[in-house]
Design a protein around this motif. Structure first.
Motif, PDB file in Angstrom:
ATOM      1  N   PHE A  51       0.815  -1.209   0.000  1.00  0.00           N
ATOM      2  CA  PHE A  51       0.000   0.000   0.000  1.00  0.00           C
ATOM      3  C   PHE A  51       0.849   1.260   0.000  1.00  0.00           C
ATOM      4  CE2 PHE A  51      -3.439  -2.888   1.293  1.00  0.00           C
ATOM      5  CZ  PHE A  51      -4.401  -2.471   0.399  1.00  0.00           C
ATOM      6  N   ALA A  52       2.027   1.202   0.611  1.00  0.00           N
ATOM      7  CA  ALA A  52       2.932   2.346   0.530  1.00  0.00           C
ATOM      8  C   ALA A  52       3.324   2.605  -0.917  1.00  0.00           C
ATOM      9  CB  ALA A  52       4.169   2.110   1.396  1.00  0.00           C
ATOM     10  N   ALA A  53       3.568   1.523  -1.674  1.00  0.00           N
ATOM     11  CA  ALA A  53       3.921   1.665  -3.084  1.00  0.00           C
ATOM     12  C   ALA A  53       2.737   2.156  -3.908  1.00  0.00           C
ATOM     13  CB  ALA A  53       4.435   0.331  -3.630  1.00  0.00           C
ATOM     14  N   TYR A 103       8.502  -9.321  -7.757  1.00  0.00           N
ATOM     15  CA  TYR A 103       8.693 -10.148  -6.572  1.00  0.00           C
ATOM     16  C   TYR A 103       7.597  -9.812  -5.559  1.00  0.00           C
ATOM     17  CZ  TYR A 103      13.395 -11.148  -8.342  1.00  0.00           C
ATOM     18  OH  TYR A 103      14.462 -11.544  -9.102  1.00  0.00           O
ATOM     19  N   HIS A 104       7.203 -10.798  -4.787  1.00  0.00           N
ATOM     20  CA  HIS A 104       6.169 -10.602  -3.775  1.00  0.00           C
ATOM     21  C   HIS A 104       6.729  -9.749  -2.628  1.00  0.00           C
ATOM     22  CE1 HIS A 104       3.243 -11.502  -0.623  1.00  0.00           C
ATOM     23  NE2 HIS A 104       2.440 -11.951  -1.567  1.00  0.00           N
ATOM     24  N   PRO A 105       5.920  -8.806  -2.098  1.00  0.00           N
ATOM     25  CA  PRO A 105       6.410  -7.968  -0.995  1.00  0.00           C
ATOM     26  C   PRO A 105       6.365  -8.674   0.352  1.00  0.00           C
ATOM     27  CG  PRO A 105       4.175  -7.334  -1.542  1.00  0.00           C
ATOM     28  CD  PRO A 105       4.592  -8.373  -2.574  1.00  0.00           C
ATOM     29  N   MET A 111      11.479  -0.767  -2.268  1.00  0.00           N
ATOM     30  CA  MET A 111      10.329   0.068  -2.583  1.00  0.00           C
ATOM     31  C   MET A 111      10.431   0.657  -3.997  1.00  0.00           C
ATOM     32  SD  MET A 111       7.369   1.125  -1.616  1.00  0.00           S
ATOM     33  CE  MET A 111       7.382   0.628   0.124  1.00  0.00           C
ATOM     34  N   PRO A 112      11.588   1.192  -4.413  1.00  0.00           N
ATOM     35  CA  PRO A 112      11.669   1.705  -5.787  1.00  0.00           C
ATOM     36  C   PRO A 112      11.388   0.638  -6.844  1.00  0.00           C
ATOM     37  CG  PRO A 112      13.472   2.584  -4.481  1.00  0.00           C
ATOM     38  CD  PRO A 112      12.808   1.530  -3.643  1.00  0.00           C
ATOM     39  N   ASP A 117       8.253   1.073  -9.390  1.00  0.00           N
ATOM     40  CA  ASP A 117       8.480   1.103 -10.840  1.00  0.00           C
ATOM     41  C   ASP A 117       7.495   0.197 -11.573  1.00  0.00           C
ATOM     42  OD1 ASP A 117      10.507   2.944 -10.668  1.00  0.00           O
ATOM     43  OD2 ASP A 117      12.149   1.501 -10.897  1.00  0.00           O
ATOM     44  N   VAL A 118       7.285  -1.027 -11.050  1.00  0.00           N
ATOM     45  CA  VAL A 118       6.354  -1.957 -11.695  1.00  0.00           C
ATOM     46  C   VAL A 118       4.927  -1.414 -11.633  1.00  0.00           C
ATOM     47  CG1 VAL A 118       5.322  -4.260 -11.579  1.00  0.00           C
ATOM     48  CG2 VAL A 118       7.790  -3.992 -11.311  1.00  0.00           C
TER      49      VAL A 118
END
Length: 265
Positions: A108-110, A227-229, A241-242, A246-247
């Motif tokens: 959610f931050a992303a 990749y899974h967080p 996080m970057p 990006d994705v």
């Protein structure tokens, strides 16, 4: 969740329950209501209910959801994000996808950084969080022991994901798979739902991007991999996080979502 939806009989314990009922759903509200009643996988039912009864010490005063967790996000989403399964003390506790655990906090931050979530954290269903143009879901809707569903459980649950993508299909432009499990689970679902998966089948990797061409039934669809967080991936730096931003930013652009860093509640 609206428990006034038609129950369609008392066959929730039948392994054929998802395949029998999911294709008949006329909207996401109906689908989500049926998902929450599913008891088709005995091992998953026993585990999710045991976790909800025993609880984690930090959440002893909370009432756990303890049921299958439906997707979360608007019916007109152009982007779908597909994970693995609810976390035992995350979605299985709160009743909302990716809510209440470290992986959800990272995701959610992303999403907030990209501008398609109204806030950078997801604590409980009443926290005011809204999503714009993106829906979160998973191939398996019950929390599995050790976060590892069996192939049989994945296949039993497949009908829910297939129906969900079908209901989203009028506007769906992009699907983001979080992790190899989500990627491998998605490919047969996309085939069944009317998209043409390239041959040889696309290989998962962070930043992977496959284009599924338009067919008579479906418009062109972009499949992206990340990749899974999971705590393990983010703690070790395998996923930063970057990298995730990006994705998700690419997904938002392909899905026609306006760029930005905030969403009005």
């Amino acid at each position: 969740m609206d428990d006034t939806e038609p129950d369609r009989g008392a066959d929730h314990d039948d392994r054929g329950y998802p395949a029998r009922h999911a294709p008949r759903c006329s909207g996401l509200g109906e689908l989500d209501a049926l998902v929450t009643r599913c008891r088709a996988c005995p091992r998953l039912v026993a585990w999710r209910e045991e976790v909800a009864e025993v609880k984690r010490a930090a959440f002893q005063d909370e009432e756990y959801w303890g049921r299958p967790v439906p997707g979360f996000g608007p019916a007109d989403a152009t982007v779908a994000v597909v994970g693995l399964a609810p976390a035992a003390h995350g979605g299985n506790r709160t009743g909302r996808m990716f809510t209440g655990d470290a992986a959800g906090d990272f995701l959610f931050a992303a999403l907030h950084d990209v501008g398609i979530a109204s806030q950078p954290s997801s604590v409980h269903p009443g926290d005011g969080l809204t999503l714009r143009g993106v829906r979160l879901t998973s191939p398996v809707h019950c929390a599995p022991p050790a976060n590892k569903p069996t192939p049989g459980e994945r296949d039993t649950c497949r009908a829910w994901l297939s129906a969900e993508l079908d209901l989203l299909s009028p506007g769906l432009r992009v699907v983001v798979a979080l992790g190899g499990f989500g990627w491998q689970a998605l490919l047969p679902v996309l085939d069944e739902a009317g998209w043409r998966v390239p041959r040889p089948r696309p290989v998962f990797g962070h930043g992977a991007h496959a284009v599924l061409p338009a067919t008579e039934r479906r418009q062109e669809l972009h499949l992206l991999g990340s990749y899974h967080p999971s705590r393990r991936n983010t703690f070790t730096g395998r996923l930063t996080m970057p990298m995730l931003v990006d994705v998700l930013r690419e997904a938002a652009a392909l899905g026609g979502l306006p760029a930005g860093r905030s969403v009005a509640p």
